[in-house]
Write a protein that holds these residues in place. Structure first.
Motif, short mmCIF file in Angstrom:
data_model
loop_
_atom_site.label_atom_id
_atom_site.label_comp_id
_atom_site.label_asym_id
_atom_site.label_seq_id
_atom_site.Cartn_x
_atom_site.Cartn_y
_atom_site.Cartn_z
N MET A 321 0.82 -1.22 0.00
CA MET A 321 0.00 0.00 0.00
C MET A 321 0.85 1.27 0.00
N GLY A 322 2.15 1.11 0.18
CA GLY A 322 3.01 2.29 0.09
C GLY A 322 3.68 2.68 1.38
N VAL A 408 6.70 -9.06 -2.21
CA VAL A 408 6.41 -9.94 -3.34
C VAL A 408 6.44 -11.39 -2.89
N MET B 58 6.81 -3.40 -6.91
CA MET B 58 7.24 -4.10 -5.70
C MET B 58 8.46 -4.97 -5.97
N ASN B 79 12.15 3.09 -0.77
CA ASN B 79 11.30 4.07 -0.09
C ASN B 79 10.59 4.98 -1.09
N ALA B 82 7.86 2.96 -2.61
CA ALA B 82 6.72 2.80 -1.69
C ALA B 82 5.85 4.05 -1.74
N ALA B 83 6.49 5.21 -1.73
CA ALA B 83 5.74 6.47 -1.77
C ALA B 83 4.99 6.59 -3.10
N ARG B 85 3.92 4.04 -5.03
CA ARG B 85 2.79 3.10 -4.99
C ARG B 85 1.64 3.67 -4.20
N ASN B 86 1.99 4.28 -3.06
CA ASN B 86 0.98 4.83 -2.18
C ASN B 86 0.07 5.80 -2.94
#
Lengths: 413, 231
Positions: A321-322, A408, B58, B79, B82-83, B85-86
């Motif tokens: 989700m980030g 993953v 990912m 990082n 991740a940001a 993807r968010n």
């Protein structure tokens, strides 16, 4: 930035597995309360030991060491010759401390000195009719003696300050009084090594718990002692000095030794065993407490590792989700720190209660009534800091592992 | 023209190293348009899921380049990804993968709270809108493990939508659902792509599902064997 959401997730995790959370907190609580209790008890024991030791011992003592060994005096002049000196005798040197007033005024100007008292100590025989006991009479400055040795605390009969007005009065040790069958207002005959005999009236009895003193020591006023020896008003045998921190005697000793022509001796020099005992007790207390904390730390480590293994899927989801690895670390580290803070607080409280209870356990030995216990705020603060440190380390390792979870691998199974 | 391309992958190559070195993806290049509903199909082991996880950012262990929303995502650190993807990618998995300690509403709100661009009240309102869209408004405050499988999957979709991502990725999003719930999920995806112009990339085994998409990419042994458009 997203600190609040991380904290929020952490608190939900804690609240949703409340039993685990409580078990982890109890681990910290027991560790910290034991730490608080152990250090309190050990400090209490050390304080009592110190107090007992310093009831007969000043922090620094100045006295006349007697003449140095002069038997080889001829050898010094003729080092290469064979000289036969038989039955060498030491001629009489000055006893005691001359010019004590000058030394006293020097001592009183020292900033770290908390008390100074002068004494005239005499080896005597105590006689009550046929019963003779070898012992010491201490001629003391009544007020200052009490400041340095807190002797009035150990008086079991009579009033210490009364001694000041009674040049014929004597305070005897509890065991000495028993052995000589003495009671208050009885007469006690004292015989010096020079053959002088004098009667004193017993006006008080003290008991320090140190058998050596209680069995053989008596107090009279310093002037009465000078009178007994027929010495002048300046004569003293010992100057006893207390400093503010009894561990810090060395600086003063270093300062005094060169300017005073008598022996300046700190309690550490004369009583190595006291110093060793106190140091060893400290080491034991620290070792036991650290062991407990480490065990508590392992408990937290286990629980956090377990939690993270259980939640490994959720960690993967959060990452998908980030949430970054750092966020995940924060989420799990927050949990262990919350456990540490709450467990630490409760532990301090529980430790205080246990200490209070134990400090009421009767213990009638050597002038004690209950088990000794110290309540030192810095110990509590230290315990709390330790609990934070332990939980931080115990939580950080699994949290870092959690941050490295590869989403993953977990999501694809 | 270029603005219409939401995702661009060029020469994607990936190896598995366990148990022995094996090339899973063999030089895959394709574009996905904004608002497109794309299905990735293929047999087990064809590399379709592997491809999806590469596209999802990912999985970073690949060769080639990946551009989403005109942002080059190859060789960025975890990082940053991740940001990204968010904000830009929503996920729906075969299993709902909701966080069991949280209510449906909280699950939906979490990615937006993480993004931290709106106030909590706004996020909550948006989460309620999404739940209403998916017909779950009255389930909002239930813990997710009290919901049925179909409801859980819809909560997962509502969560994927909370930050208005450019792309929604689904790994067998209907794989664990009965026909009726599959149809509901499919209709939601269709609506999102047609009415909100959100791009959807879904890996699926479900032939009916795939046949109703805008485009199908079929993989076999790590290579694209066919691309079929329906629209």
């Amino acid at each position: 930035m997203s600190a609040s959401v991380n904290f929020y997730i952490a608190t939900v995790h804690l609240a949703s597995s409340i039993k685990q959370t409580i078990v982890a907190m109890l681990g910290v609580t027991f560790g910290i309360s034991m730490y608080v209790f152990m250090t309190g008890f050990m400090t209490g024991v050390n304080n009592i030991q110190t107090e007992l030791a310093f009831s007969a011992l000043a922090h620094i003592r100045v006295y006349n060491d007697g003449p140095a060994d002069k038997t080889n005096i001829a050898k010094r002049v003729y080092p290469n010759d064979v000289i036969n000196l038989r039955n060498a005798k030491v001629i009489r040197y000055t006893d005691g401390i001359k010019n004590s007033a000058a030394i006293l005024s020097l001592l009183q100007s020292q900033p770290n000195v908390s008390g100074v008292t002068t004494q005239v100590n005499i080896n005597v025989f105590f006689k009550n009719a046929g019963n003779k006991i070898n012992g010491t009479i201490s001629g003391v400055d009544v007020i200052n003696e009490n400041k340095v040795f807190n002797i009035s605390k150990y008086v079991v009969q009579g009033n210490w300050n009364e001694l000041k007005q009674r040049s014929d009065g004597i305070f005897v040790g509890y065991e000495l009084a028993k052995n000589l069958s003495l009671k208050i207002n009885d007469n006690l005959n004292v015989l010096t090594s020079d053959g002088i005999s004098r009667n004193y009236k017993v006006i008080g009895i003290y008991q320090t718990g140190i058998l050596g003193a209680d069995k053989s020591k008596a107090y009279i006023t310093i002037n009465a002692a000078r009178q007994l020896l027929a010495f002048n008003q300046d004569y003293v045998t010992d100057i006893q000095i207390n400093v503010r921190d009894f561990n810090q005697t060395q600086p003063l000793v270093d300062k005094l030794a060169p300017v005073i022509s008598y022996r300046v001796e700190s309690w550490q020099m004369s009583n190595h065993q006291l110093e060793a005992a106190s140091g060893l007790r400290d080491i034991i207390a620290i070792a036991v407490s650290f062991t407990i904390l480490i065990v508590a730390g392992f408990g937290i480590y286990n629980i956090m590792s377990m939690t993270i293994n259980q939640k490994i899927k959720e960690i993967a989801i959060l990452k998908a989700m980030g949430f970054s690895g750092q966020d995940v670390t924060v989420i799990f580290l927050t949990q262990s720190i919350v456990i540490g803070i709450i467990g630490g607080f409760v532990g301090m409280g529980l430790g205080f209660v246990i200490s209070k209870l134990v400090s009421r356990v009767p213990f009638e030995v050597a002038g004690l009534h209950t088990l000794p216990m110290a309540f030192t705020p810095t110990d509590y603060v230290l315990a709390f800091i330790f609990s934070l440190m332990t939980t931080f380390i115990a939580g950080y390792l699994p949290a870092r592992k959690a941050s490295q979870v590869d989403p993953v691998i977990i999501i694809r199974g | 023209m270029a603005a219409d391309i939401i995702l661009k992958s060029e020469h994607i190559v990936k190896y598995f190293y366990e148990p022995e070195k094996f090339q899973v993806l063999k030089d895959l290049s394709f574009d996905v348009k904004r608002g497109e509903f794309l299905a990735l199909i293929g047999k087990s082991g064809s590399g379709k899921s592997t491809l999806l996880y590469v596209l999802s950012t990912m999985d970073t262990d690949y060769e080639g380049t990946l551009v989403i929303n005109n942002t080059l995502l190859t060789n960025r650190n975890q990082n940053d990804l991740a940001a990204f993807r968010n904000e830009h990618i929503g996920f729906v998995f075969q299993f709902h993968y909701l966080l069991p300690e949280f209510s449906a509403l909280e699950n939906i709100m979490l990615p937006a709270l993480k993004l931290n661009k709106k106030s909590k009240a706004e996020i909550e309102e948006k989460a309620y809108q999404n739940l209403t869209l998916l017909g779950l408004k009255d389930q909002a405050l239930k813990k997710v493990n009290k919901l049925s499988g179909g409801q859980q999957q819809r909560v997962a979709i509502a969560r994927a939508l909370i930050n208005d991502p450019s792309i929604i990725m689904g790994d067998e999003p209907t794989g664990n659902l009965d026909t009726q719930n599959s149809q509901i999920v499919f209709d939601i995806f269709k609506e999102l792509s047609k009415e909100r112009h959100q791009t959807i990339i879904a890996v699926t085994h479900d032939v009916d599902f795939a046949n109703s998409c805008d485009r199908i990419i079929e993989l076999r042994d790590g290579q694209i064997v066919s691309t079929a458009s329906h629209s």
